[in-house]
Design a protein around this motif. Structure first.
Motif, PDB file in Angstrom:
ATOM      1  N   GLY A  49       0.787  -1.222   0.000  1.00  0.00           N
ATOM      2  CA  GLY A  49       0.000   0.000   0.000  1.00  0.00           C
ATOM      3  C   GLY A  49       0.821   1.275   0.000  1.00  0.00           C
ATOM      4  N   HIS A  50       2.097   1.184  -0.339  1.00  0.00           N
ATOM      5  CA  HIS A  50       2.971   2.369  -0.338  1.00  0.00           C
ATOM      6  C   HIS A  50       2.843   3.190  -1.629  1.00  0.00           C
ATOM      7  CE1 HIS A  50       4.666   0.763   3.307  1.00  0.00           C
ATOM      8  NE2 HIS A  50       5.003  -0.358   2.676  1.00  0.00           N
ATOM      9  N   VAL A  51       2.357   2.555  -2.684  1.00  0.00           N
ATOM     10  CA  VAL A  51       2.065   3.263  -3.938  1.00  0.00           C
ATOM     11  C   VAL A  51       0.699   2.784  -4.423  1.00  0.00           C
ATOM     12  CG1 VAL A  51       4.477   3.612  -4.625  1.00  0.00           C
ATOM     13  CG2 VAL A  51       3.282   1.504  -5.304  1.00  0.00           C
ATOM     14  N   ASP A  52       0.072   3.576  -5.299  1.00  0.00           N
ATOM     15  CA  ASP A  52      -1.276   3.244  -5.772  1.00  0.00           C
ATOM     16  C   ASP A  52      -1.269   2.395  -7.034  1.00  0.00           C
ATOM     17  OD1 ASP A  52      -2.745   4.958  -3.824  1.00  0.00           O
ATOM     18  OD2 ASP A  52      -1.642   6.544  -4.858  1.00  0.00           O
ATOM     19  N   VAL A  53      -0.260   2.572  -7.850  1.00  0.00           N
ATOM     20  CA  VAL A  53      -0.169   1.860  -9.117  1.00  0.00           C
ATOM     21  C   VAL A  53       1.305   1.682  -9.453  1.00  0.00           C
ATOM     22  CG1 VAL A  53      -0.330   4.032 -10.407  1.00  0.00           C
ATOM     23  CG2 VAL A  53      -0.831   1.875 -11.567  1.00  0.00           C
ATOM     24  N   ILE A  54       1.623   0.587 -10.106  1.00  0.00           N
ATOM     25  CA  ILE A  54       2.982   0.430 -10.607  1.00  0.00           C
ATOM     26  C   ILE A  54       2.931   0.174 -12.108  1.00  0.00           C
ATOM     27  CG2 ILE A  54       3.946  -0.424  -8.438  1.00  0.00           C
ATOM     28  CD1 ILE A  54       3.939  -3.250  -9.661  1.00  0.00           C
ATOM     29  N   CYS A  55       3.975   0.613 -12.776  1.00  0.00           N
ATOM     30  CA  CYS A  55       4.148   0.335 -14.191  1.00  0.00           C
ATOM     31  C   CYS A  55       5.367  -0.566 -14.276  1.00  0.00           C
ATOM     32  CB  CYS A  55       4.389   1.642 -14.951  1.00  0.00           C
ATOM     33  SG  CYS A  55       4.464   1.455 -16.738  1.00  0.00           S
ATOM     34  N   THR A  56       5.177  -1.784 -14.767  1.00  0.00           N
ATOM     35  CA  THR A  56       6.256  -2.761 -14.741  1.00  0.00           C
ATOM     36  C   THR A  56       6.053  -3.802 -15.823  1.00  0.00           C
ATOM     37  OG1 THR A  56       7.544  -4.202 -13.245  1.00  0.00           O
ATOM     38  CG2 THR A  56       5.143  -4.320 -13.083  1.00  0.00           C
ATOM     39  N   GLY A  57       7.051  -4.652 -16.031  1.00  0.00           N
ATOM     40  CA  GLY A  57       6.962  -5.693 -17.041  1.00  0.00           C
ATOM     41  C   GLY A  57       5.959  -6.773 -16.677  1.00  0.00           C
ATOM     42  N   ILE A  58       5.373  -7.390 -17.687  1.00  0.00           N
ATOM     43  CA  ILE A  58       4.360  -8.428 -17.473  1.00  0.00           C
ATOM     44  C   ILE A  58       4.879  -9.561 -16.612  1.00  0.00           C
ATOM     45  CG2 ILE A  58       2.940 -10.180 -18.636  1.00  0.00           C
ATOM     46  CD1 ILE A  58       2.941  -8.305 -21.073  1.00  0.00           C
ATOM     47  N   SER A  59       6.079 -10.032 -16.923  1.00  0.00           N
ATOM     48  CA  SER A  59       6.622 -11.199 -16.218  1.00  0.00           C
ATOM     49  C   SER A  59       6.742 -10.961 -14.723  1.00  0.00           C
ATOM     50  CB  SER A  59       7.979 -11.576 -16.798  1.00  0.00           C
ATOM     51  OG  SER A  59       8.905 -10.527 -16.666  1.00  0.00           O
ATOM     52  N   GLU A  60       6.867  -9.698 -14.333  1.00  0.00           N
ATOM     53  CA  GLU A  60       7.022  -9.367 -12.920  1.00  0.00           C
ATOM     54  C   GLU A  60       5.684  -9.341 -12.174  1.00  0.00           C
ATOM     55  OE1 GLU A  60       9.170  -5.723 -13.334  1.00  0.00           O
ATOM     56  OE2 GLU A  60      10.683  -6.754 -14.531  1.00  0.00           O
ATOM     57  N   THR A  61       4.571  -9.502 -12.892  1.00  0.00           N
ATOM     58  CA  THR A  61       3.249  -9.423 -12.266  1.00  0.00           C
ATOM     59  C   THR A  61       2.500 -10.753 -12.242  1.00  0.00           C
ATOM     60  OG1 THR A  61       2.071  -8.899 -14.336  1.00  0.00           O
ATOM     61  CG2 THR A  61       3.033  -7.051 -13.115  1.00  0.00           C
ATOM     62  N   LEU A  62       2.909 -11.695 -13.072  1.00  0.00           N
ATOM     63  CA  LEU A  62       2.111 -12.899 -13.290  1.00  0.00           C
ATOM     64  C   LEU A  62       1.847 -13.695 -12.008  1.00  0.00           C
ATOM     65  CD1 LEU A  62       3.595 -14.130 -16.690  1.00  0.00           C
ATOM     66  CD2 LEU A  62       1.474 -12.882 -16.277  1.00  0.00           C
ATOM     67  N   GLU A  63       2.858 -13.842 -11.176  1.00  0.00           N
ATOM     68  CA  GLU A  63       2.688 -14.617  -9.942  1.00  0.00           C
ATOM     69  C   GLU A  63       1.615 -14.014  -9.055  1.00  0.00           C
ATOM     70  OE1 GLU A  63       5.273 -15.997  -6.004  1.00  0.00           O
ATOM     71  OE2 GLU A  63       6.314 -15.145  -7.752  1.00  0.00           O
ATOM     72  N   GLN A  64       1.640 -12.689  -8.901  1.00  0.00           N
ATOM     73  CA  GLN A  64       0.665 -12.029  -8.031  1.00  0.00           C
ATOM     74  C   GLN A  64      -0.719 -11.952  -8.664  1.00  0.00           C
ATOM     75  OE1 GLN A  64       1.479 -11.598  -5.039  1.00  0.00           O
ATOM     76  NE2 GLN A  64       3.688 -11.853  -5.281  1.00  0.00           N
ATOM     77  N   VAL A  65      -0.770 -11.892  -9.984  1.00  0.00           N
ATOM     78  CA  VAL A  65      -2.066 -11.935 -10.675  1.00  0.00           C
ATOM     79  C   VAL A  65      -2.725 -13.283 -10.430  1.00  0.00           C
ATOM     80  CG1 VAL A  65      -3.189 -12.006 -12.935  1.00  0.00           C
ATOM     81  CG2 VAL A  65      -1.487 -10.242 -12.455  1.00  0.00           C
TER      82      VAL A  65
END
Length: 344
Positions: A220-236
């Protein structure tokens, strides 16, 4: 008749003698040139010792993942017989890793993986070093950034996000795994500008790689992140975050349910290329070896399987083509940063 015969014989004899004298006085023929006996240059034995891949970020980010998967495929497919180790050199949005690479000047056993921050960090004044302080070896892929929020975020679509950002740019805190004025920041800025947001007022928090940025989002330290797809898949997959949009020209198979920013009326996309670089003054045999090795790697089924898992688009450019591409990208990024008032 006898007298005539003797005279004739005298004439013939005289001619023969004169011919012999003429021949004896001519210069002897030049000897044939000696054959070139210089031995051929010995074939290169590179590599003859272990190789070091550098991910200029912390564990879990795009650079780290690219370096580790590449090292694994190159070794397991016997494309590179010598063992490849991966070292993390985080700091300065890749500047620490680049400084380390420069220390290896004239050698061929240290290879860095990089993406647009290699250009952007120089253009935005974060470091005096640039891609011109390296030897580009091969471009291997393109990836795309996504805009991600926590699963319980009030922003359900990218339209919701940018509507609030237009109303109050400072109310949405953006996070990314690169330095201010670098890749994740610029990707978001490009989209926000297309949506009509006053981008100079957007607060940006820089983290050491996508892994740290994700941790900040989840905390909750930031509202949105812009990052590569591969870095999000696990949490998605874990249901902890949701993706509002992908900054790609079209939807991607690995996240088919995620719309592009363009589908939501935001005319922007941002390709994240990744490639490998050697130190300045890298020996030619080492350069040629890695250029060919990466080409072979991308053609293996092992690489294709890994790329599909990560959502990577395989794109190969050899050293010469990659260098030309970098020059073009550097000009484009310089123009964009100048427009945004970020270029130093």
């Amino acid at each position: 008749m006898k007298r005539f015969t003797r005279a004739a014989m005298a004439v013939v004899l005289g001619v023969a003698i004169l011919g012999a004298v003429g021949c004896s006085s001519s210069k002897p023929a030049a000897p044939a040139p000696a054959a070139d006996t210089k031995p051929a240059a010995p074939a290169s034995k590179f590599p003859e010792k272990p190789i070091e891949f550098i991910a200029p970020s912390g564990a879990g980010g795009g650079w780290d993942t690219t370096a580790r998967i590449s090292a694994k495929v190159l070794n397991e497919q016997k494309i590179v017989e010598q063992p490849i180790t991966v070292q993390n050199k985080p700091g300065g949005g890749g500047a620490v890793g680049l400084a380390y690479l420069k220390e290896k000047k004239g050698t061929g056993y240290t290879i860095n993986v990089y993406s647009p921050p290699l250009l952007l960090n120089n253009l935005n004044g974060s470091t005096p070093d640039s891609y011109k302080d390296t030897v580009p070896l091969a471009m291997v892929m393109t990836d795309y950034d996504v805009l991600a929020v926590k699963a319980d975020s009030p922003y359900k679509t990218v339209t919701d996000l940018f509507a609030q950002a237009k109303k109050d740019p400072k109310s949405i805190k953006l996070g990314g795994g690169s330095a201010p004025g670098s890749m994740d920041h610029i990707a978001y800025i490009k989209a926000a500008k297309a949506a009509g947001v006053d981008v100079k007022l957007v607060p940006y928090v820089s983290f050491q790689g996508g892994g740290e940025a994700m941790t900040a989002l989840l905390g909750g330290h930031v509202d949105v992140i812009c990052t590569g797809i591969s870095e999000t898949l696990e949490q998605v997959r874990a249901g902890k975050i949701k993706l509002l949009a992908v900054l790609a020209p079209t939807r991607l198979d690995i996240i088919k349910d995620v719309p592009t920013a363009k589908e939501s009326g935001v005319n922007a996309d941002f390709a994240i290329w990744r490639g490998f670089f050697g130190p300045p003054g890298m020996p030619d045999d080492a350069k040629k070896f890695f250029e060919a090795a990466f080409d072979k790697m991308l053609k293996t089924e092992a690489w294709k399987t890994e790329a599909a898992k990560q959502g990577w688009n395989t794109v190969y450019k050899n050293s010469a083509d990659f260098s030309k591409f970098l020059d073009e990208q550097n000009t484009e990024m310089s123009t964009l940063l100048t427009e945004l008032g970020i270029k130093k």
